[in-house]
Design a protein around this motif. Structure first.
Motif, mmCIF file in Angstrom:
data_model
loop_
_atom_site.group_PDB
_atom_site.id
_atom_site.type_symbol
_atom_site.label_atom_id
_atom_site.label_comp_id
_atom_site.label_asym_id
_atom_site.label_seq_id
_atom_site.Cartn_x
_atom_site.Cartn_y
_atom_site.Cartn_z
ATOM 1 N N LEU A 186 49.071 -37.580 -11.350
ATOM 2 C CA LEU A 186 48.388 -37.706 -12.642
ATOM 3 C C LEU A 186 48.116 -36.307 -13.219
ATOM 4 O O LEU A 186 47.533 -35.467 -12.543
ATOM 5 C CB LEU A 186 47.069 -38.466 -12.466
ATOM 6 N N PRO A 187 48.541 -36.051 -14.456
ATOM 7 C CA PRO A 187 48.280 -34.735 -15.058
ATOM 8 C C PRO A 187 46.783 -34.508 -15.249
ATOM 9 O O PRO A 187 45.991 -35.456 -15.228
ATOM 10 C CB PRO A 187 48.994 -34.836 -16.422
ATOM 11 N N PRO A 188 46.362 -33.253 -15.445
ATOM 12 C CA PRO A 188 44.955 -32.996 -15.774
ATOM 13 C C PRO A 188 44.536 -33.808 -16.990
ATOM 14 O O PRO A 188 45.316 -33.962 -17.949
ATOM 15 C CB PRO A 188 44.930 -31.486 -16.058
ATOM 16 N N LEU A 189 43.317 -34.345 -16.982
ATOM 17 C CA LEU A 189 42.891 -35.235 -18.066
ATOM 18 C C LEU A 189 42.960 -34.558 -19.426
ATOM 19 O O LEU A 189 43.266 -35.204 -20.433
ATOM 20 C CB LEU A 189 41.468 -35.725 -17.789
ATOM 21 N N GLU A 190 42.681 -33.270 -19.467
ATOM 22 C CA GLU A 190 42.714 -32.580 -20.762
ATOM 23 C C GLU A 190 44.127 -32.490 -21.334
ATOM 24 O O GLU A 190 44.306 -32.209 -22.526
ATOM 25 C CB GLU A 190 42.100 -31.177 -20.643
ATOM 26 N N ASP A 191 45.134 -32.740 -20.492
ATOM 27 C CA ASP A 191 46.522 -32.684 -20.969
ATOM 28 C C ASP A 191 47.058 -34.054 -21.389
ATOM 29 O O ASP A 191 48.184 -34.148 -21.886
ATOM 30 C CB ASP A 191 47.438 -32.124 -19.870
ATOM 31 N N GLU A 206 37.796 -41.392 -14.641
ATOM 32 C CA GLU A 206 36.686 -41.045 -15.518
ATOM 33 C C GLU A 206 36.551 -42.050 -16.655
ATOM 34 O O GLU A 206 37.543 -42.530 -17.202
ATOM 35 C CB GLU A 206 36.878 -39.636 -16.097
ATOM 36 N N LYS A 207 35.294 -42.338 -17.036
ATOM 37 C CA LYS A 207 35.063 -43.229 -18.163
ATOM 38 C C LYS A 207 35.560 -42.576 -19.444
ATOM 39 O O LYS A 207 35.436 -41.362 -19.632
ATOM 40 C CB LYS A 207 33.573 -43.560 -18.283
ATOM 41 N N GLY A 208 36.135 -43.386 -20.315
ATOM 42 C CA GLY A 208 36.751 -42.872 -21.527
ATOM 43 C C GLY A 208 38.244 -42.720 -21.375
ATOM 44 O O GLY A 208 38.963 -42.549 -22.366
ATOM 45 N N TYR A 209 38.720 -42.796 -20.126
ATOM 46 C CA TYR A 209 40.151 -42.737 -19.827
ATOM 47 C C TYR A 209 40.570 -44.073 -19.221
ATOM 48 O O TYR A 209 39.761 -44.807 -18.663
ATOM 49 C CB TYR A 209 40.457 -41.584 -18.871
ATOM 50 N N VAL A 229 45.975 -42.649 -20.353
ATOM 51 C CA VAL A 229 45.578 -42.149 -21.670
ATOM 52 C C VAL A 229 44.109 -41.747 -21.693
ATOM 53 O O VAL A 229 43.290 -42.222 -20.913
ATOM 54 C CB VAL A 229 45.821 -43.209 -22.771
ATOM 55 N N GLY A 230 43.837 -40.891 -22.659
ATOM 56 C CA GLY A 230 42.469 -40.566 -23.027
ATOM 57 C C GLY A 230 42.182 -41.184 -24.382
ATOM 58 O O GLY A 230 42.774 -42.197 -24.755
ATOM 59 N N PRO A 231 41.290 -40.600 -25.179
ATOM 60 C CA PRO A 231 40.966 -41.150 -26.496
ATOM 61 C C PRO A 231 42.197 -41.191 -27.405
ATOM 62 O O PRO A 231 43.030 -40.286 -27.388
ATOM 63 C CB PRO A 231 39.915 -40.181 -27.040
ATOM 64 N N TYR A 232 42.308 -42.261 -28.213
ATOM 65 C CA TYR A 232 43.437 -42.423 -29.139
ATOM 66 C C TYR A 232 43.437 -41.315 -30.184
ATOM 67 O O TYR A 232 44.459 -40.725 -30.483
ATOM 68 C CB TYR A 232 43.362 -43.798 -29.813
ATOM 69 N N PHE A 233 42.264 -41.055 -30.748
ATOM 70 C CA PHE A 233 42.111 -39.936 -31.675
ATOM 71 C C PHE A 233 41.561 -38.741 -30.897
ATOM 72 O O PHE A 233 40.594 -38.887 -30.139
ATOM 73 C CB PHE A 233 41.170 -40.287 -32.821
#
Length: 353
Positions: free
Chosen positions: A1-6, A115-118, A150-154
Motif C-alpha cells: 500500500l502506498p503512503p496515504l498522502e500519495d 485510517e478513518k477517512g480512507y 483511496v483517500g478523500p474524493y476531493f
C-alpha cells in the motif's frame, strides 16, 4: 500500500481483479480472480461504439473492531442489475457476485487503509463485448470488479466547494436513463465541467431541467458525480432538508437514501423529496433561508457547498457550511462514517471477514 498522502482517487489498484464472461446460449462462465491487468476487447465490441457499459461504486472500510466492512452492498448489486437490464445485458446472480467481491477483498486485504477517512473503492462494471457491429443487444458480456485504495474524493476533504449552476445543459432527460449508472450519463458532462472550471473556477456542475408543469423556473437535478441536498429554513419555522425526487433523471444513490433515513430518524428536520427550482434557491438565498447546500455520494460521502455560481454572474451563498460546528453536513458525515467504520453498530455495516 502506498503512503496515504500519495493516494489519489482511482489512481492506484490492488494486485487482483474479479472477472466473468457471458455468451448468449451458453450463459455465464465461472467467475475467477486473476492478477490485475488489461482486458482484451474486440475492436468491434459495442462498448467501444455505442457506449454499452455500466458500473457501480462501493467502498470497503477497516472497521474500528479490526474487521473489514461493506456498507449496504446489496443495494449496489440491485442497482447494477437495473443498469445492466437497461442495456439488455444479462441477468447475474447478485449474491454470487457479492460473494466474489468479498473473496477478492479478503485476498487483497493488505491494500485496505486502516485510517478513518480512507477506504477501498470497489468498482464493479459490465460491458457489451460481442465481436460485431450493429445497434443491437450484445451476444457477449464481461462483468468485472477492480479495487482501488483511496483517500478523500476531493483533495480539500470536507471543505466546501464551489458549484456552477448550469441552466443550459441537461444531464438526463425524463424518459431517459438518468436513474442508471451508465457510462453515457457521465462522459457528456466533461465539457460543461471543464468550462465551469475555466470560466468561474467551479469544482463541479449542478445541472438543471427546463421548467415543469407550466412553471417559469428551471428545476435543479444532480451534481455531476453527486446527489444534491438543500437545507431550507421554512417561513413558518423549522427546517426542511430537500432533495430532487427519483423521477427517472436522478441516480438512486445509496448514500442519498441512507442520509435521508438517518436525518428522518432524528425527528428534528423535515425530509422531503421534491422539485427544487432555481427561483426557490435564489429567493431563499436573498431571504436568508438557504441554510446549507451539500452533495453526497459513495466517492465523496458528504461534500459541503460554499456557493452556487450562475452564468449571469450572480452568486448564491448558503448561510453556513462545514466550517460551522452545527452544520448538518458535519452531523450526517459523522453519523454515516461512524456506521461505515463500525463505530456505531448497525445492520447497514456488513463484515466481509
Amino acid at each position: 500500500l502506498p503512503p496515504l498522502e500519495d493516494l489519489r482517487f482511482g489512481a492506484q489498484f490492488t494486485d487482483h481483479m474479479l472477472k466473468m464472461g457471458w455468451q448468449r446460449g451458453r450463459g455465464w462462465e465461472r467467475p475467477e480472480i486473476v492478477p490485475f491487468g488489461p482486458l482484451a476487447v474486440h475492436p468491434a465490441a459495442p462498448v467501444l461504439h455505442y457506449g454499452m457499459c455500466c458500473f457501480e461504486g462501493m467502498k470497503a472500510y477497516h472497521g474500528e473492531d479490526g474487521k473489514g466492512r461493506l456498507f449496504r452492498p446489496m443495494l449496489n448489486m440491485e442497482r447494477l442489475a437495473g443498469s445492466m437490464g437497461r442495456l439488455e445485458l444479462p441477468v447475474f446472480d447478485q449474491e454470487m457476485l457479492l460473494g466474489g467481491i468479498q473473496q477478492l477483498l479478503r485476498l487483497d486485504r493488505h491494500w485496505l487503509p486502516r485510517e478513518k477517512g480512507y477506504s477501498m473503492y470497489i468498482r464493479p462494471y459490465a460491458f457489451g463485448s460481442a465481436p460485431t457491429l450493429g445497434v443491437a443487444p450484445s451476444a457477449e458480456c464481461v462483468l468485472a470488479v477492480i479495487l482501488s485504495p483511496v483517500g478523500p474524493y476531493f483533495p480539500s476533504g470536507l471543505q466546501p466547494i464551489k458549484l456552477f449552476l448550469d441552466e443550459e445543459h441537461v444531464r438526463a432527460w425524463p424518459g431517459g436513463a438518468g436513474q442508471h449508472k451508465l457510462g453515457g450519463n457521465y462522459a457528456p458532462t466533461m465539457g460543461p465541467q471543464v468550462k465551469a472550471k475555466e470560466r468561474f473556477g467551479c469544482d463541479q456542475v449542478l445541472y438543471t431541467l427546463p421548467p415543469r408543469d407550466g412553471g417559469s423556473s428551471p428545476t435543479v437535478s444532480e451534481i455531476g458525480a453527486m446527489n444534491l441536498f438543500a437545507l431550507f429554513a421554512k417561513p413558518g419555522g423549522g427546517l426542511e432538508l430537500a432533495t430532487p425526487p427519483l423521477d427517472g433523471t436522478i441516480l438512486p444513490g445509496v448514500t442519498r437514501r441512507s442520509l435521508m433515513e438517518i436525518v428522518a430518524s432524528w425527528g428534528e428536520i423535515e425530509v422531503a423529496e421534491r422539485d427544487i427550482t432555481v427561483e426557490e434557491l435564489e429567493r431563499s438565498s436573498q431571504e436568508g433561508r438557504l441554510v446549507e447546500v451539500f452533495g453526497c455520494g459513495t466517492a465523496c460521502v458528504v461534500q459541503p457547498v460554499a456557493s452556487l455560481q450562475r452564468g449571469s454572474g450572480e452568486v448564491l451563498v448558503p448561510l453556513r457550511d462545514s466550517s460551522d460546528p452545527d452544520a448538518l453536513c458535519n452531523r450526517v458525515y459523522q453519523a454515516l462514517t461512524d456506521i461505515q467504520y463500525g463505530a456505531t453498530p448497525h445492520e447497514w455495516s456488513v463484515p466481509f471477514e
